[in-house]
Design a protein around this motif. Structure first.
Motif, mmCIF file in Angstrom:
data_model
loop_
_atom_site.group_PDB
_atom_site.id
_atom_site.type_symbol
_atom_site.label_atom_id
_atom_site.label_comp_id
_atom_site.label_asym_id
_atom_site.label_seq_id
_atom_site.Cartn_x
_atom_site.Cartn_y
_atom_site.Cartn_z
ATOM 1 N N ALA A 178 0.874 -1.143 0.109
ATOM 2 C CA ALA A 178 -0.272 -0.244 -0.100
ATOM 3 C C ALA A 178 1.025 1.041 -0.203
ATOM 4 C CB ALA A 178 -0.662 0.064 1.213
ATOM 5 N N SER A 179 2.056 1.309 0.777
ATOM 6 C CA SER A 179 2.939 2.705 0.800
ATOM 7 C C SER A 179 3.777 2.642 -0.301
ATOM 8 C CB SER A 179 3.489 1.931 2.389
ATOM 9 O OG SER A 179 5.095 1.716 1.500
ATOM 10 N N VAL A 180 4.211 1.898 -0.791
ATOM 11 C CA VAL A 180 4.897 1.855 -2.136
ATOM 12 C C VAL A 180 3.517 2.141 -3.411
ATOM 13 C CG1 VAL A 180 5.970 0.208 -4.256
ATOM 14 C CG2 VAL A 180 6.212 -0.273 -1.962
ATOM 15 N N ASN A 181 2.455 1.414 -3.297
ATOM 16 C CA ASN A 181 1.038 2.266 -4.199
ATOM 17 C C ASN A 181 1.676 3.501 -3.837
ATOM 18 O OD1 ASN A 181 0.537 0.219 -5.636
ATOM 19 N ND2 ASN A 181 -0.948 -0.425 -5.148
ATOM 20 N N LYS A 182 1.204 4.170 -2.642
ATOM 21 C CA LYS A 182 1.237 5.303 -2.174
ATOM 22 C C LYS A 182 2.237 6.224 -2.558
ATOM 23 C CE LYS A 182 -1.693 7.194 0.941
ATOM 24 N NZ LYS A 182 -1.828 6.289 1.908
ATOM 25 N N GLU A 183 4.002 5.928 -2.655
ATOM 26 C CA GLU A 183 4.760 6.306 -3.280
ATOM 27 C C GLU A 183 4.768 6.480 -5.314
ATOM 28 O OE1 GLU A 183 8.486 4.401 -2.270
ATOM 29 O OE2 GLU A 183 7.964 4.223 0.161
ATOM 30 N N LEU A 184 3.990 5.379 -5.346
ATOM 31 C CA LEU A 184 3.671 5.001 -7.076
ATOM 32 C C LEU A 184 3.366 6.133 -7.211
ATOM 33 C CD1 LEU A 184 5.610 3.067 -8.708
ATOM 34 C CD2 LEU A 184 3.373 2.239 -8.872
ATOM 35 N N GLU A 185 1.602 6.634 -6.662
ATOM 36 C CA GLU A 185 0.741 7.411 -7.092
ATOM 37 C C GLU A 185 1.488 8.949 -6.915
ATOM 38 O OE1 GLU A 185 -2.664 7.732 -4.719
ATOM 39 O OE2 GLU A 185 -2.356 5.942 -4.705
ATOM 40 N N ALA A 186 2.635 9.767 -5.782
ATOM 41 C CA ALA A 186 2.734 10.603 -5.482
ATOM 42 C C ALA A 186 4.503 10.910 -6.884
ATOM 43 C CB ALA A 186 4.000 10.361 -4.325
ATOM 44 N N PHE A 187 4.581 9.018 -6.880
ATOM 45 C CA PHE A 187 5.448 9.838 -8.208
ATOM 46 C C PHE A 187 5.106 10.229 -9.737
ATOM 47 C CE2 PHE A 187 7.689 7.705 -11.774
ATOM 48 C CZ PHE A 187 8.949 7.940 -11.618
#
Lengths: 535, 144
Positions: free
Chosen positions: A307-316
């Motif tokens: 989930a946090s990786v996904n969030k990071e990806l979103e931010a990216f």
């Protein structure tokens, strides 16, 4: 004396005594049912025989008189005769000697013989009386036979009893052996809580030898057992005489803990307990549970990480959309200023370079927009609902045909399309991409025909969009749905190569399938399946 | 000096240059004031710092507000504008780099009137800016 005796007396006294004696003797001798004979004591020859004797022996009186019994072959065993003679010599008589007589027909009969020495007119004689005892003898023999049979039966019976006893003993031994050696622990507890019997498995389970247990009470061997569940159950079995099955944890005097599965059964002596040591099994179960727990925890951790990786990806992607677009916008904007205000200052080469800058920056902007749209698909989620495909496709065709100048004929099979279940906005995107592709790749055909249809297959609805456009080479099929993969040059057909990747992602999110068929220069057909409205 | 009609809040010099040019071509740039970040925007509104001596009666008819700015973001500026007794009725058009910007929703909640995605293609951008500027400036009569 009674009256009848008196009358005989009278007869004796009234007549000539000798005459009377003779008459009596004659009557007694001849008419008696007993077989009577008189023989010469020296020669053994018959002097007289009575009627019964004749009848019995089968010889006539004439044949008998003057012959001895040996001559008539009457005696079966001469030793019996000798015995009688010997007795007479010694005592003057012989009583009740049993012997066998063979008559004229050869029949053998048993007789009881009594003989007396008698002197008749100075001649030594034997007077012999024989009684046929064959029937008696036969009965005796039958009895004997019966007895013998009985004896045999008895012996057989005894043997059988012996055998049975042996078998029982053997069975008991075997049973005992089985009980002794079986894997389950077995114990017999008396009503006084004393051990009556324990098998080997129980010795191991209970941590005491047979000798240490038998005769002792449970409380002596396991102090504190009164407080346990097991104790209560045994007590219940003692009192209520019901079988109890239970799983229990037991703490031994040495503080070790074991898990047991117990079957407590009432027996006449008290209770019989079968026990299975499930300590290892319980331990394994516990380990599995712990493993499962930790696995679940790991999954949760991973999910959180994801989930946090996904969030990071979103931010990216957000950053990409902002920070990459800003300089691009500047490049394009300034190039545009040059084109609008300073174009006359550039020669042909400079002008075409400027156009190239404008086109490329525009293209890059499109790539970034597509990439963002693609990454955004993973985030969108609304609840699937029934989609009116006929209406949706009609709308899409109208929208996509805006600004299209070539001749395109749309053929919707059977007028109507089967409805399906899905997220409307996403499914619309699928139709937009497939229909716009069909239009785009048919643009060089003088008369483009695009066929759209639907059918049921494998509990899903399959839709297809078929064109008679340029098609593609099936050997590159594996690249068809890849991100930024293109099977045509930009000069031929414009595009970023994200459209089919988006379509595939949407269809997969609906648990559907997407595939295509094509013949180069003849056209393509794209298929996709979606859940039916009932699923 | 003619009254200020557009307050333009944009930290990017390039974006500002291109936007101002587009507005100029539509004849809308004469009465525009450009501030370069959120702090300066708030100074202007609340007449502080460099704008302390500004005429309080000079009210822009339209605010063009970039979202992504250092120090004080566009969202914060919007919040301040919409809580100001006089400024809250001025239409605010948000400028953003992406229509996927999660802040757009927040902007509408705070009372933004519209938003423009700054496209890479300047043709589009100019067109949009022009139309939007005209719309708010000419058709949309401010409430005072």
């Amino acid at each position: 004396m009674d009256k009848e005796s008196l009358s005989f007396q009278t007869i004796f006294e009234s007549e000539n005594k000798s005459e009377i004696n003779q008459k009596i003797f004659y009557t007694i001798f001849h008419k008696s049912p007993v077989m009577n004979s008189i023989t010469d004591a020296i020669t053994g020859k018959f002097i007289d025989v009575n009627e019964n004797f004749i009848k019995f022996c089968g010889f006539s009186k004439e044949e008998t008189i003057g012959k001895s019994s040996l001559e008539l072959n009457l005696i079966l065993h001469p030793e019996h005769r000798a015995e009688i003679i010997q007795s007479i010599k010694e005592k003057g008589y012989s009583n009740d000697v049993l012997m066998e007589i063979r008559n004229r027909k050869g029949e053998i009969k048993w007789v009881s013989t009594s003989a007396h020495a008698i002197n008749i007119n100075g001649r030594d004689c034997f007077i012999t009386a024989m009684v046929d005892v064959s029937e008696r003898k036969k009965a005796e023999e039958q009895l004997l036979e019966a007895n013998k049979k009985l004896e045999i039966v008895n012996v057989e019976l005894e043997a059988k009893v012996d055998e049975r006893t042996k078998k029982i003993i053997e069975n008991e031994r075997r049973f005992r052996n089985t009980l002794d050696n079986m894997l389950e622990g077995a114990q017999l507890i008396g009503f006084d809580w004393r051990y009556i019997y324990v098998n080997k498995a129980l010795e191991k389970q209970g941590k005491y030898s047979k000798e240490e247990l038998i005769g002792y009470t449970m409380m002596e061997k396991y102090p504190g057992i009164e407080a346990t569940e097991v104790f209560k159950s045994i007590q219940q079995c003692f009192n209520q005489r019901v079988a109890i099955q239970m799983e229990t944890e037991f703490t031994f005097p040495d503080k070790t803990v074991g898990c047991f599965e117990l079957k407590i059964q009432p027996v006449p002596e008290g209770v019989f307990i079968l026990s299975v040591d499930i300590t290892e099994r319980k331990k394994a179960e516990k380990e599995i549970k712990q493993l499962n727990d930790s696995l679940e925890q790991k999954i949760n951790e991973r999910t959180n990480q994801l989930a946090s990786v996904n969030k990071e990806l979103e931010a990216f992607t957000y950053t990409v959309s902002h920070d990459l677009r800003a300089p691009l916008r500047a490049i394009n904007g300034y190039a545009k200023i040059l084109q609008e205000d300073y174009i006359s200052a550039l020669d042909a080469d400079g002008q075409s370079s400027l156009t190239a800058i404008l086109n490329n920056s525009k293209k890059m902007g499109e790539l970034i927009d597509d990439l963002l749209a693609f990454s955004r698909l993973g985030k969108l989620s609304s609840t699937p609902s029934e989609i009116n495909m006929t209406g949706l496709v009609k709308t899409v065709i109208e929208e996509e045909m805006v600004g299209i100048t070539n001749d395109v004929l749309f053929v919707v099979q059977n007028q109507d399309l089967i409805p399906a279940k899905g997220e409307q906005t996403l499914i619309k995107q699928v139709w937009v991409n497939l229909i716009s592709n069909a239009i785009k790749y048919s643009k060089y055909k003088p008369k483009a025909i695009i066929e759209i249809g639907s059918y049921y297959k494998d509990n899903q609805v399959t839709y297809y969009v078929k064109d008679n456009g340029s098609g593609f080479d099936m050997q590159y099929y594996n690249k068809l749905f890849g991100v930024f993969q293109r099977l045509h040059s930009q000069d031929e057909f414009e595009g970023t190569g994200i459209g089919l990747a988006i379509v595939q992602k949407i269809i997969h999110r609906h648990n559907g399938r997407i595939w295509a068929e094509s013949v180069l220069n003849e056209g393509s057909c794209f298929y996709f399946s979606l859940p039916t409205i009932n699923s | 000096m003619s009254p200020i009609e557009i307050l333009f809040v944009e930290d990017s010099i390039d974006d500002a240059t291109l936007t101002i040019r587009a507005l100029k071509k539509s004849g809308l740039s004469n009465t525009l004031i450009h501030v370069k970040d959120g702090v300066e925007a708030l100074d202007f509104i609340y007449r502080k710092g460099a704008y302390a001596s500004r005429n309080a009666d000079e009210m822009p008819k339209l605010i063009l507000l970039d979202l992504k700015m250092p120090k004080v973001s566009g969202i914060e500026v919007l919040e301040k504008i919409k809580s100001h007794p006089l400024y809250k009725s001025i239409p605010v058009v948000i400028l953003t780099s992406s229509k996927q910007d999660p802040d757009i929703k927040r902007c509408y909640e705070l009372g933004a009137n519209s938003y423009i995605v700054k496209p890479v293609d300047s043709d589009n951008f100019f067109q949009t800016i022009k139309e939007l500027g005209m719309y708010w400036m000419i058709l949309n009569q401010p409430p005072f």
